[in-house]
Design an enzyme around this catalytic site. Structure first.
Site, PDB file in Angstrom:
ATOM      1  N   LYS A  20       1.336   2.004   9.037  1.00  0.00           N
ATOM      2  CA  LYS A  20       2.410   1.687   8.073  1.00  0.00           C
ATOM      3  C   LYS A  20       3.149   2.924   7.545  1.00  0.00           C
ATOM      4  O   LYS A  20       4.310   2.849   7.202  1.00  0.00           O
ATOM      5  CB  LYS A  20       1.841   0.893   6.890  1.00  0.00           C
ATOM      6  CG  LYS A  20       1.517  -0.550   7.216  1.00  0.00           C
ATOM      7  CD  LYS A  20       1.081  -1.298   5.967  1.00  0.00           C
ATOM      8  CE  LYS A  20       1.027  -2.790   6.227  1.00  0.00           C
ATOM      9  NZ  LYS A  20       0.774  -3.566   5.024  1.00  0.00           N
ATOM     10  N   ASN A  75       6.191  -2.236   6.667  1.00  0.00           N
ATOM     11  CA  ASN A  75       5.424  -3.300   7.336  1.00  0.00           C
ATOM     12  C   ASN A  75       6.294  -4.120   8.280  1.00  0.00           C
ATOM     13  O   ASN A  75       5.791  -5.001   8.966  1.00  0.00           O
ATOM     14  CB  ASN A  75       4.731  -4.214   6.309  1.00  0.00           C
ATOM     15  CG  ASN A  75       5.665  -5.257   5.739  1.00  0.00           C
ATOM     16  OD1 ASN A  75       6.866  -5.026   5.611  1.00  0.00           O
ATOM     17  ND2 ASN A  75       5.140  -6.412   5.396  1.00  0.00           N
ATOM     18  N   ASP A 103       5.987  -6.584   1.865  1.00  0.00           N
ATOM     19  CA  ASP A 103       4.727  -6.985   1.206  1.00  0.00           C
ATOM     20  C   ASP A 103       4.956  -7.297  -0.277  1.00  0.00           C
ATOM     21  O   ASP A 103       4.556  -8.353  -0.767  1.00  0.00           O
ATOM     22  CB  ASP A 103       3.671  -5.881   1.326  1.00  0.00           C
ATOM     23  CG  ASP A 103       2.981  -5.895   2.686  1.00  0.00           C
ATOM     24  OD1 ASP A 103       2.883  -6.977   3.296  1.00  0.00           O
ATOM     25  OD2 ASP A 103       2.531  -4.820   3.137  1.00  0.00           O
ATOM     26  N   GLY A 131      -3.030   0.573  -0.696  1.00  0.00           N
ATOM     27  CA  GLY A 131      -1.734   0.293  -0.090  1.00  0.00           C
ATOM     28  C   GLY A 131      -1.073  -0.963  -0.642  1.00  0.00           C
ATOM     29  O   GLY A 131       0.125  -0.967  -0.956  1.00  0.00           O
TER      30      GLY A 131
HETATM   31  N1  LIG Z   1      -2.123 -11.509   0.797  1.00  0.00           N
HETATM   32  C1  LIG Z   1      -1.552 -10.583   1.532  1.00  0.00           C
HETATM   33  O1  LIG Z   1      -0.519 -10.787   2.185  1.00  0.00           O
HETATM   34  C2  LIG Z   1      -2.154  -9.210   1.563  1.00  0.00           C
HETATM   35  C3  LIG Z   1      -1.381  -8.095   1.944  1.00  0.00           C
HETATM   36  C4  LIG Z   1      -1.973  -6.832   1.927  1.00  0.00           C
HETATM   37  C5  LIG Z   1      -3.306  -6.710   1.558  1.00  0.00           C
HETATM   38  N2  LIG Z   1      -4.003  -7.819   1.213  1.00  0.00           N
HETATM   39  C6  LIG Z   1      -5.409  -7.707   0.802  1.00  0.00           C
HETATM   40  O2  LIG Z   1      -5.482  -6.785  -0.276  1.00  0.00           O
HETATM   41  C7  LIG Z   1      -6.729  -6.110  -0.238  1.00  0.00           C
HETATM   42  C8  LIG Z   1      -6.498  -4.607  -0.369  1.00  0.00           C
HETATM   43  O3  LIG Z   1      -5.774  -4.108   0.739  1.00  0.00           O
HETATM   44  P1  LIG Z   1      -5.274  -2.589   0.769  1.00  0.00           P
HETATM   45  O4  LIG Z   1      -4.545  -2.429   2.037  1.00  0.00           O
HETATM   46  O5  LIG Z   1      -4.629  -2.225  -0.515  1.00  0.00           O
HETATM   47  O6  LIG Z   1      -6.670  -1.806   0.856  1.00  0.00           O
HETATM   48  P2  LIG Z   1      -6.959  -0.283   0.453  1.00  0.00           P
HETATM   49  O7  LIG Z   1      -5.733   0.545   0.610  1.00  0.00           O
HETATM   50  O8  LIG Z   1      -8.198   0.078   1.168  1.00  0.00           O
HETATM   51  O9  LIG Z   1      -7.281  -0.349  -1.139  1.00  0.00           O
HETATM   52  C9  LIG Z   1      -8.403  -1.040  -1.623  1.00  0.00           C
HETATM   53  C10 LIG Z   1      -8.470  -0.925  -3.141  1.00  0.00           C
HETATM   54  O10 LIG Z   1      -9.559  -1.724  -3.607  1.00  0.00           O
HETATM   55  C11 LIG Z   1     -10.482  -0.909  -4.333  1.00  0.00           C
HETATM   56  N3  LIG Z   1     -11.836  -1.356  -4.058  1.00  0.00           N
HETATM   57  C12 LIG Z   1     -12.390  -1.584  -2.833  1.00  0.00           C
HETATM   58  N4  LIG Z   1     -13.671  -1.998  -2.971  1.00  0.00           N
HETATM   59  C13 LIG Z   1     -13.930  -2.003  -4.308  1.00  0.00           C
HETATM   60  C14 LIG Z   1     -15.079  -2.323  -5.079  1.00  0.00           C
HETATM   61  N5  LIG Z   1     -16.227  -2.740  -4.511  1.00  0.00           N
HETATM   62  N6  LIG Z   1     -14.997  -2.224  -6.437  1.00  0.00           N
HETATM   63  C15 LIG Z   1     -13.849  -1.811  -7.030  1.00  0.00           C
HETATM   64  N7  LIG Z   1     -12.736  -1.485  -6.341  1.00  0.00           N
HETATM   65  C16 LIG Z   1     -12.765  -1.595  -4.996  1.00  0.00           C
HETATM   66  C17 LIG Z   1     -10.243   0.511  -3.851  1.00  0.00           C
HETATM   67  O11 LIG Z   1     -10.673   1.400  -4.862  1.00  0.00           O
HETATM   68  P3  LIG Z   1     -11.010   2.966  -4.538  1.00  0.00           P
HETATM   69  O12 LIG Z   1      -9.685   3.687  -4.602  1.00  0.00           O
HETATM   70  O13 LIG Z   1     -11.930   3.340  -5.631  1.00  0.00           O
HETATM   71  O14 LIG Z   1     -11.637   2.983  -3.184  1.00  0.00           O
HETATM   72  C18 LIG Z   1      -8.720   0.509  -3.640  1.00  0.00           C
HETATM   73  O15 LIG Z   1      -8.048   0.680  -4.856  1.00  0.00           O
HETATM   74  C19 LIG Z   1      -7.410  -6.549   1.073  1.00  0.00           C
HETATM   75  O16 LIG Z   1      -8.315  -7.572   0.773  1.00  0.00           O
HETATM   76  C20 LIG Z   1      -6.280  -7.096   1.901  1.00  0.00           C
HETATM   77  O17 LIG Z   1      -6.712  -8.104   2.803  1.00  0.00           O
HETATM   78  C21 LIG Z   1      -3.457  -9.064   1.195  1.00  0.00           C
END
Ligand SMILES: NC(=O)c1ccc[n+]([C@@H]2O[C@H](COP(=O)([O-])OP(=O)(O)OC[C@H]3O[C@@H](n4cnc5c(N)ncnc54)[C@H](OP(=O)(O)O)[C@@H]3O)[C@@H](O)[C@H]2O)c1
Length: 289
Positions: free
Chosen positions: A70, A91, A106, A134
């Site tokens: 991305k 995206n 997004d 992200g």
């Molecule tokens: N509905 C949709 O269309 C859509 C679109 C995009 C993403 N999503 C979903 O959104 C979620 C995040 O995606 P992303 O791309 O943003 O992932 P990412 O960049 O890896 O970010 C994950 C975030 O969650 C936090 N986190 C992870 N595990 C944790 C835990 N056990 N306790 C507390 N905080 C935690 C991380 O904190 P740290 O910084 O401390 O690691 C970080 O801030 C995923 O489930 C993805 O499937 C959905």
């Protein structure tokens, strides 16, 4: 029928085999009788540049871009939408007669889902975002662009929240942006009454559907509306809790559908049929509660 006029759209990522996008887009293309097909392409990081040259050379109409490309695609595009530039991630790519334009749908998908499903507008609102990855970045910038008044970002790793907050502060004109530690007691006692809480962490996602949410009941009750970006299951533990407490909820399914619908509209110039997209996604989910 595939013939010599069939146009191609698709997905670049690595891995791509679990993506719900091919079925979602092909279902709506078929429903609307458009002569396009959507394919998933697994592209290694070192071959992103060649893949983008291929899009130009073959006249592929556009692609979605997913993890881990991305941000990397940006250097090889001709232009960026306002959202993609602010978020620093793409995206969706549109091939406009050989010029590749990067979009980020997004955050737009997220706000459109809230508007369509519960009539929510970010204008003037106080919002807590849990997580600073992200997805949080895309959502936070879009909420800011839509006129949110106060944005609070709470993350397990405080530095990441602080970086996102200073990025938002620098690029948008918000009344208040604050990075916070993800500590229930502190958040509960120091935040004002909220219009929206957005959980952007992957907690509660299949197969770990019973893991406790990062926020407790008292914090949930501070908000009028709670959303989770996780869409599998459609109703996470967090949303079940919020519902029980009488707080309105929106699942991550809407964001997934509308980010796709907006990309579809960019490529084809036609409005997508979101019900067809939703049915196609639900047919692929392990848990459809
Ligand atoms: N509905 C949709 O269309 C859509 C679109 C995009 C993403 N999503 C979903 O959104 C979620 C995040 O995606 P992303 O791309 O943003 O992932 P990412 O960049 O890896 O970010 C994950 C975030 O969650 C936090 N986190 C992870 N595990 C944790 C835990 N056990 N306790 C507390 N905080 C935690 C991380 O904190 P740290 O910084 O401390 O690691 C970080 O801030 C995923 O489930 C993805 O499937 C959905």
């Amino acid at each position: 029928m595939i013939n010599s006029s069939t146009k191609l759209v698709g997905l670049l990522g690595d891995p791509v085999e679990h993506s719900k996008s091919p079925l979602m887009h092909n279902a709506v293309l078929e429903k609307l009788g458009l002569n396009y097909r959507y394919l998933a392409f697994q592209v290694k990081s070192e071959e992103v540049k060649e893949a983008l040259e291929g899009i130009r050379a073959l006249g592929i109409k556009g692609v979605n871009v997913t993890i881990p490309h991305k941000e990397a695609v940006i250097n090889n595009l001709d232009d960026l939408s306002k959202e993609a530039e602010l978020i620093g991630a793409v995206n969706t790519i549109e091939n406009k007669e050989g010029r590749l334009i990067g979009h980020n749908t997004d955050g737009q998908g997220f706000v459109r889902a809230l508007a369509e499903e519960v009539g929510f507008s970010a204008q003037g609102k106080k919002i807590l975002i849990i997580g600073a990855g992200g997805a949080a970045k895309a959502v936070a910038f879009q909420l800011g662009l839509e006129g949110a008044d106060e944005l609070y970002v709470a993350n397990r790793t405080f530095e990441t929240a602080a970086n996102l907050a200073s990025n938002l502060e620098e690029k948008l004109n918000l009344s208040k942006v604050e990075a916070l530690r993800l500590e229930e007691e502190y958040l509960k006692n120091n935040l004002p009454k909220l219009d929206l809480i957005v959980d952007t962490t992957p907690i509660g996602m299949y197969p770990q559907i019973d893991v406790e949410p990062v926020i407790g009941d008292e914090l949930i009750e501070k908000a009028s509306l709670v959303t989770d970006l996780v869409y599998n299951p459609v109703e996470t533990v967090l949303l079940k809790r919020a519902k029980k407490l009488g707080v309105k909820t929106v699942s991550g399914l809407g964001m997934l559908i509308y980010q796709g619908a907006i990309a579809f509209e960019i490529w084809t110039g036609q409005e997508a049929d979101v019900e067809t997209m939703k049915d196609a996604i639900l047919s692929q989910l392990e848990i459809r509660n």
